[in-house]
Design an enzyme around this catalytic site. Structure first.
Site, short mmCIF file in Angstrom:
data_model
loop_
_atom_site.label_atom_id
_atom_site.label_comp_id
_atom_site.label_asym_id
_atom_site.label_seq_id
_atom_site.Cartn_x
_atom_site.Cartn_y
_atom_site.Cartn_z
N HIS A 1 0.84 -1.22 -0.10
CA HIS A 1 -0.02 0.16 0.10
C HIS A 1 0.62 1.32 -0.14
O HIS A 1 0.43 2.18 -0.23
CB HIS A 1 -0.98 0.15 1.41
CG HIS A 1 -1.10 -1.06 2.02
ND1 HIS A 1 -1.87 -2.05 1.93
CD2 HIS A 1 -0.23 -1.41 3.17
CE1 HIS A 1 -1.67 -3.16 2.76
NE2 HIS A 1 -0.76 -2.66 3.46
N HIS B 1 6.33 6.71 5.75
CA HIS B 1 5.63 6.25 4.41
C HIS B 1 5.10 7.52 3.64
O HIS B 1 4.96 8.31 4.28
CB HIS B 1 4.94 4.85 4.71
CG HIS B 1 3.79 5.35 5.77
ND1 HIS B 1 3.63 5.38 7.00
CD2 HIS B 1 2.71 6.11 5.19
CE1 HIS B 1 2.57 6.00 7.49
NE2 HIS B 1 1.63 6.32 6.46
N HIS C 1 1.63 8.66 0.99
CA HIS C 1 0.52 8.72 0.35
C HIS C 1 0.39 9.26 -0.90
O HIS C 1 0.99 10.67 -0.67
CB HIS C 1 -0.83 8.89 1.43
CG HIS C 1 -0.57 8.17 2.83
ND1 HIS C 1 -1.47 6.93 2.98
CD2 HIS C 1 0.10 8.37 3.69
CE1 HIS C 1 -1.34 6.51 3.91
NE2 HIS C 1 -0.46 7.44 4.59
N GLU D 1 -3.55 13.04 2.03
CA GLU D 1 -4.76 12.56 3.21
C GLU D 1 -5.38 13.77 3.91
O GLU D 1 -6.64 13.97 3.75
CB GLU D 1 -4.32 11.45 4.29
CG GLU D 1 -3.54 10.31 3.53
CD GLU D 1 -3.77 9.10 4.13
OE1 GLU D 1 -3.26 8.94 5.41
OE2 GLU D 1 -4.46 7.95 3.79
N HIS E 1 4.33 10.56 6.07
CA HIS E 1 3.92 10.47 7.38
C HIS E 1 5.23 9.53 8.14
O HIS E 1 5.53 8.72 7.74
CB HIS E 1 2.73 9.59 7.74
CG HIS E 1 1.51 10.18 7.19
ND1 HIS E 1 0.29 9.45 7.13
CD2 HIS E 1 1.17 11.36 6.98
CE1 HIS E 1 -0.79 10.24 6.29
NE2 HIS E 1 -0.35 11.17 6.57
N THR F 1 -4.65 6.16 9.43
CA THR F 1 -5.62 6.33 8.35
C THR F 1 -5.75 4.94 7.63
O THR F 1 -6.40 5.00 6.58
CB THR F 1 -5.30 7.40 7.38
OG1 THR F 1 -3.91 7.13 6.79
CG2 THR F 1 -4.95 8.89 8.18
N1 LIG Z 1 -1.14 6.39 7.66
S1 LIG Z 1 -0.72 6.36 9.06
O1 LIG Z 1 0.38 7.22 9.27
O2 LIG Z 1 -1.89 6.74 10.00
C1 LIG Z 1 -0.39 4.71 9.54
N2 LIG Z 1 0.56 4.46 10.31
C2 LIG Z 1 0.97 2.93 10.52
C3 LIG Z 1 -0.52 2.62 9.95
N3 LIG Z 1 -1.21 3.51 9.37
ZN LIG Z 2 0.15 7.16 6.66
#
Ligand SMILES: NS(=O)(=O)c1ncc[nH]1
Ligand SMILES: [Zn+2]
Length: 240
Positions: free
Chosen positions: A50, A80, A82, A92, A105, A178
Site C-alpha cells: 500500500h 511512508h 500517500h 490525506e 507520514h 488512516t
Molecule cells: N497512515 S498512518 O500514518 O495513519 C499509519 N501508520 C501506520 C499505519 N497507518
Molecule cells: Zn500514513
C-alpha cells in the site's frame, strides 16, 4: 445491533480531516516541536503493497520527536507516503478543501508509557504522526530503491531531516491511523509548509508497478489516500 451501536459510538476521532486554518485555535501554550533525527538509524525500505515504507531501529531513544502537544519523547518507527494518480490529489489531510500531490507520514510511538509499538498503537496517547505535505518540484529519490512488492532493500543512514520544510509551524489534533485497523491512537502534527518534489519523482510514485513473487501478478499502486473524516466537534490547534 448493539455491536453496531458500539461501533458508531466509538468512531469519534478518525483521520485524516480537512484542516480549515482560520478555524484552528492558536494556542500560546503550544511549544515548538523538536526533532532529534541526527543519530537516526534507518534499516530498510520496502514496498508493503500500500505504500513505500522506511523502517527505523526503535530499540532506544536515538530518533525522537518531542515538544508541541507531546508530554514526552516519541520514538521514530517508520515513515511512508500517500499519493494519488493525478497531481491535484494524493494527500490525506486537506487544507480548506485543497489536496496536495502527496503526504509523508513519520510514525512515532510513546515508548515512555508503553512497552511495544503494537501496545502503543491501541492507546489514545500511544502514537504521534508528523504529516508533511509534498508539492511538485524537487527531488525525493527514494523510489529508485524499491519498486518490487515485498522487496526489502538495505537503506542505512538515511536522515529524514532532509525531507523537512523550512518552517516547523504546525496544526495538531487528536485522530487515528488512516489505514486499517484505524486505531484512534494518534496525536497528529501536520506541518503547514509543504516540501516540493519533482513531477518526475511523483510520476515514479504513480508508476510504482510491482510484481509479487508469482509471475504476472502485476498490480498498480496508486490512490492510497483515505478521504477526510468527520471532525465530530474536535478542535484543531495551531502553533505560533
Ligand atoms: N497512515 S498512518 O500514518 O495513519 C499509519 N501508520 C501506520 C499505519 N497507518
Ligand atoms: Zn500514513
Amino acid at each position: 445491533v448493539s455491536w453496531l451501536v458500539d461501533k458508531l459510538v466509538f468512531i469519534l476521532r478518525q483521520s485524516p480531516i480537512d484542516i480549515v486554518p482560520h478555524q484552528a485555535s492558536r494556542d500560546p501554550n503550544l511549544s515548538q516541536i523538536v526533532l532529534n533525527y541526527d543519530r537516526c538509524t534507518s534499516i530498510n525500505i520496502s514496498n508493503n503493497g500500500h505504500s513505500v515504507v522506511v523502517e527505523f531501529d526503535d530499540t532506544d531513544d536515538r530518533s525522537v520527536i518531542q515538544g508541541g502537544p507531546l508530554d514526552n519523547p516519541y520514538r521514530l518507527k517508520q515513515f511512508h507516503f500517500h499519493w494519488g494518480e493525478k497531481g491535484c490529489e494524493g494527500s490525506e489531510h486537506t487544507v480548506s478543501g485543497n489536496s496536495y500531490a502527496s503526504e509523508l507520514h513519520l510514525v512515532h510511538w510513546n515508548a515512555v508509557k508503553y512497552k511495544t509499538f503494537d501496545e502503543a498503537a491501541t492507546a489514545p496517547d500511544g502514537l504521534a504522526v508528523l504529516g508533511i505535505f509534498l508539492d511538485q518540484k524537487q527531488n525525493v529519490n527514494l523510489l529508485q530503491f524499491c519498486s518490487l512488492l515485498g522487496s526489502i532493500t538495505d537503506f542505512k543512514d538515511f536522515n529524514p531531516k532532509c525531507l523537512l520544510p523550512s518552517s516547523l509551524h504546525y496544526w495538531t489534533y487528536l485522530g487515528s491511523l488512516t489505514t486499517p485497523p484505524l486505531h484512534e491512537s494518534v496525536i497528529w502534527i501536520v506541518l503547514k509548509d509543504p516540501i516540493t518534489v519533482s513531477e518526475k519523482q511523483l510520476g515514479k510514485f504513480r508508476m510504482l508497478l510491482f510484481t509479487g513473487e508469482e509471475e504476472d501478478q502485476r498490480l498498480r499502486m496508486e490512490n492510497n489516500f483515505r478521504p477526510p473524516q468527520p471532525l465530530k466537534g474536535r478542535k484543531v490547534r495551531s502553533s505560533n
